[in-house]
Design an enzyme around this catalytic site. Sequence first.
Site, PDB file in Angstrom:
ATOM      1  N   CYS A  89      -0.281  10.774   6.321  1.00  0.00           N
ATOM      2  CA  CYS A  89      -1.265  11.627   5.625  1.00  0.00           C
ATOM      3  C   CYS A  89      -2.041  11.708   5.843  1.00  0.00           C
ATOM      4  CB  CYS A  89      -1.408  10.481   4.114  1.00  0.00           C
ATOM      5  SG  CYS A  89      -3.345  10.275   3.513  1.00  0.00           S
ATOM      6  N   ASP A 106     -18.818  18.940   3.548  1.00  0.00           N
ATOM      7  CA  ASP A 106     -18.041  18.100   2.292  1.00  0.00           C
ATOM      8  C   ASP A 106     -16.398  17.793   2.529  1.00  0.00           C
ATOM      9  OD1 ASP A 106     -17.584  15.636   0.630  1.00  0.00           O
ATOM     10  OD2 ASP A 106     -18.276  17.389  -1.168  1.00  0.00           O
ATOM     11  N   ASP A 107     -15.886  16.280   1.763  1.00  0.00           N
ATOM     12  CA  ASP A 107     -14.394  16.506   2.613  1.00  0.00           C
ATOM     13  C   ASP A 107     -13.463  17.302   2.211  1.00  0.00           C
ATOM     14  OD1 ASP A 107     -14.009  14.102   0.705  1.00  0.00           O
ATOM     15  OD2 ASP A 107     -15.434  13.265   2.275  1.00  0.00           O
ATOM     16  N   CYS A 165       1.817  14.655   6.932  1.00  0.00           N
ATOM     17  CA  CYS A 165       2.228  15.176   5.419  1.00  0.00           C
ATOM     18  C   CYS A 165       1.121  15.694   4.731  1.00  0.00           C
ATOM     19  CB  CYS A 165       2.062  13.914   4.645  1.00  0.00           C
ATOM     20  SG  CYS A 165       2.695  14.280   2.353  1.00  0.00           S
ATOM     21  N   TYR A 195     -10.676  11.598   4.903  1.00  0.00           N
ATOM     22  CA  TYR A 195     -11.578  11.136   3.841  1.00  0.00           C
ATOM     23  C   TYR A 195     -11.227   9.405   4.345  1.00  0.00           C
ATOM     24  CZ  TYR A 195     -12.947   9.877  -0.524  1.00  0.00           C
ATOM     25  OH  TYR A 195     -13.600   8.465  -1.440  1.00  0.00           O
ATOM     26  N   ASN A 254       0.776  -0.660   0.467  1.00  0.00           N
ATOM     27  CA  ASN A 254      -0.061  -0.100  -0.222  1.00  0.00           C
ATOM     28  C   ASN A 254       0.798   1.420   0.043  1.00  0.00           C
ATOM     29  OD1 ASN A 254      -2.724   1.486   2.749  1.00  0.00           O
ATOM     30  ND2 ASN A 254      -1.818   2.025   0.607  1.00  0.00           N
ATOM     31  N   GLY A 255       0.678   2.580  -1.100  1.00  0.00           N
ATOM     32  CA  GLY A 255       1.312   3.321  -0.683  1.00  0.00           C
ATOM     33  C   GLY A 255       2.371   3.990  -2.099  1.00  0.00           C
ATOM     34  N   CYS A 262       0.315  18.081  -0.733  1.00  0.00           N
ATOM     35  CA  CYS A 262      -1.498  18.450  -0.802  1.00  0.00           C
ATOM     36  C   CYS A 262      -1.890  19.647  -1.086  1.00  0.00           C
ATOM     37  CB  CYS A 262      -2.183  17.163  -1.230  1.00  0.00           C
ATOM     38  SG  CYS A 262      -2.923  16.798  -0.076  1.00  0.00           S
ATOM     39  N   SER A 314     -18.390   9.751   3.548  1.00  0.00           N
ATOM     40  CA  SER A 314     -17.333  10.149   4.705  1.00  0.00           C
ATOM     41  C   SER A 314     -17.702  11.440   4.899  1.00  0.00           C
ATOM     42  CB  SER A 314     -16.392  10.253   3.315  1.00  0.00           C
ATOM     43  OG  SER A 314     -16.552  11.512   2.067  1.00  0.00           O
ATOM     44  N   CYS A 352      -0.402  13.647  -5.234  1.00  0.00           N
ATOM     45  CA  CYS A 352      -0.225  13.401  -4.616  1.00  0.00           C
ATOM     46  C   CYS A 352       1.012  12.574  -5.450  1.00  0.00           C
ATOM     47  CB  CYS A 352      -1.164  12.577  -3.831  1.00  0.00           C
ATOM     48  SG  CYS A 352      -0.473  11.120  -2.343  1.00  0.00           S
TER      49      CYS A 352
HETATM   50  S1  SF4 Z   1      -0.161  14.093  -0.489  1.00  0.00           S
HETATM   51 FE1  SF4 Z   1      -2.061  14.582   0.375  1.00  0.00          FE
HETATM   52  S2  SF4 Z   1      -2.617  12.611  -0.060  1.00  0.00           S
HETATM   53 FE2  SF4 Z   1      -0.846  12.555  -0.425  1.00  0.00          FE
HETATM   54  S3  SF4 Z   1       0.538  11.606   1.271  1.00  0.00           S
HETATM   55 FE3  SF4 Z   1       0.069  13.664   1.304  1.00  0.00          FE
HETATM   56  S4  SF4 Z   1      -1.532  14.215   2.787  1.00  0.00           S
HETATM   57 FE4  SF4 Z   1      -1.727  12.314   2.006  1.00  0.00          FE
END
Ligand code: SF4
Length: 450
Positions: A239, A348-349, A436, A245, A105-106, A439, A286, A385
């Site tokens: 993340c 909304d998210d 992180c 979400y 996952n990733g 985005c 969500s 992302c």
């Molecule tokens: S860029 Fe946004 S969606 Fe991607 S890992 Fe970082 S916080 Fe999460």
Amino acid sequence: MKEYCGLFGISGHKTAANLVYLGLYALQHRGQESAGICATDGVKLRLQAGMGLVADVFDKERLLRLPGSRAIGHNRYSTTGGSHRVNMQPLLVDIKGRLLSLAHNGNLVNARELRQQLKAKGAIFSSTNDSEVILHLMARSRRGGLEEQLQEALKRVKGAYSLLLMDGDKMIAVRDPYGFRPLCYGRLGRAHVFASESCAFDLIGARYVRELERGEMLVVNGGRLRSRRMPVPRRGASCIFEFIYFSRPDSFVFGHDVHDVRQRLGCELFREHPVDADLVMPVPDSSNVAAIGYAEQAKLPFKLGLIRSHYIGRTFIEPDQSIRDFGTRIKYNPVKGLVKGKRLVVVDDSIVRGTTTRKLVAMLRQAGAKQVHVRITAPVITHSCFYGIDTPTRKELIGSSYSVARICKHLGADSLGYLSISGLRRAAEDTGLDFCTACFDGKYPVGKGE
Ligand code: SF4
């Protein structure tokens, strides 16, 4: 915004594959394009996988073909590598006569570069996904043991990875040194269990123990558990979107209660963007919990003014222009009696391209809403992302090109408010985690890749 994958693994249970099936079922929201399970009886590793939802891919007969007390499973959503059968996971390979299975996952940001280097040295890839790079690096390692080979391979990869790995003897779970994606550990009797989110433990009656630390490798061998560590950077980069979400609100991720954080997002959103209104409603599902937080803080009634259909698969009848906004309409429908003549706060998210939100606002106005105030529990998404979430290119993100006022006009809303990055941090402050937020601010913890 779509999550890439969900992982589930169990070691030391006589019906391992059946339990992985159930675990994947609980994690279906993390990936709907393919599902796979690899199981071992200690001698052979057997893999069953297919395109589609877990319940469509597996039936009783297929599960019977997966005997053994150890199994790992994977739900996949992808754009990197494309949605093809060759990219289904877990991967199953033979490295120097030893069968090995991997679920990831990733997203690795230097996968393309490594792939080219490996190809130049004669490696032949059988898929187009980035996870296979890890296996090729392991195959080239001169170290003897599985753990050592994996550690050596991981020294060369950069990016986001939560992994489950298995051979005839061992199961290994790993989180990358930044801790981008979640992976938790639990117990079911004497069995050891791993999952992307704790909601998968609940379904099989397993006990949540803890989240793997970032850079931690948990090894299960002969019923015993060992922990090894890789060096980690000073700051982590979990993340933040897992809380906004992706994760289910009944889950623990990164060691914290998703429901709590999500509700606090709604409270902070009201503090930053209050508005005079009659009721608060979510864009289901969500945003339900965040809208409850907003409504409680605002002391306004919380109502389900939009109903989401849960029974839509892929519709094969695409009507012509006679039904406008068919895609949104088939998913959401307003409760006319609730929204008519009302001033609405719609929570909304996120807003990615703005297309769905715009259609929803129009739909609510058509149903008789007097005012529509849109509130978003995330900051403006301005960057793509590269760590395992499917986002469109920067150009396609409405927030990268337009001001909030312009977006509000485009949506046809009476007002628009996004949670700030500091509001987001305040809501998640209790977790004590480093996040992180690339985005929203373009500060990529491990670069963007090629
Ligand atoms: S860029 Fe946004 S969606 Fe991607 S890992 Fe970082 S916080 Fe999460």
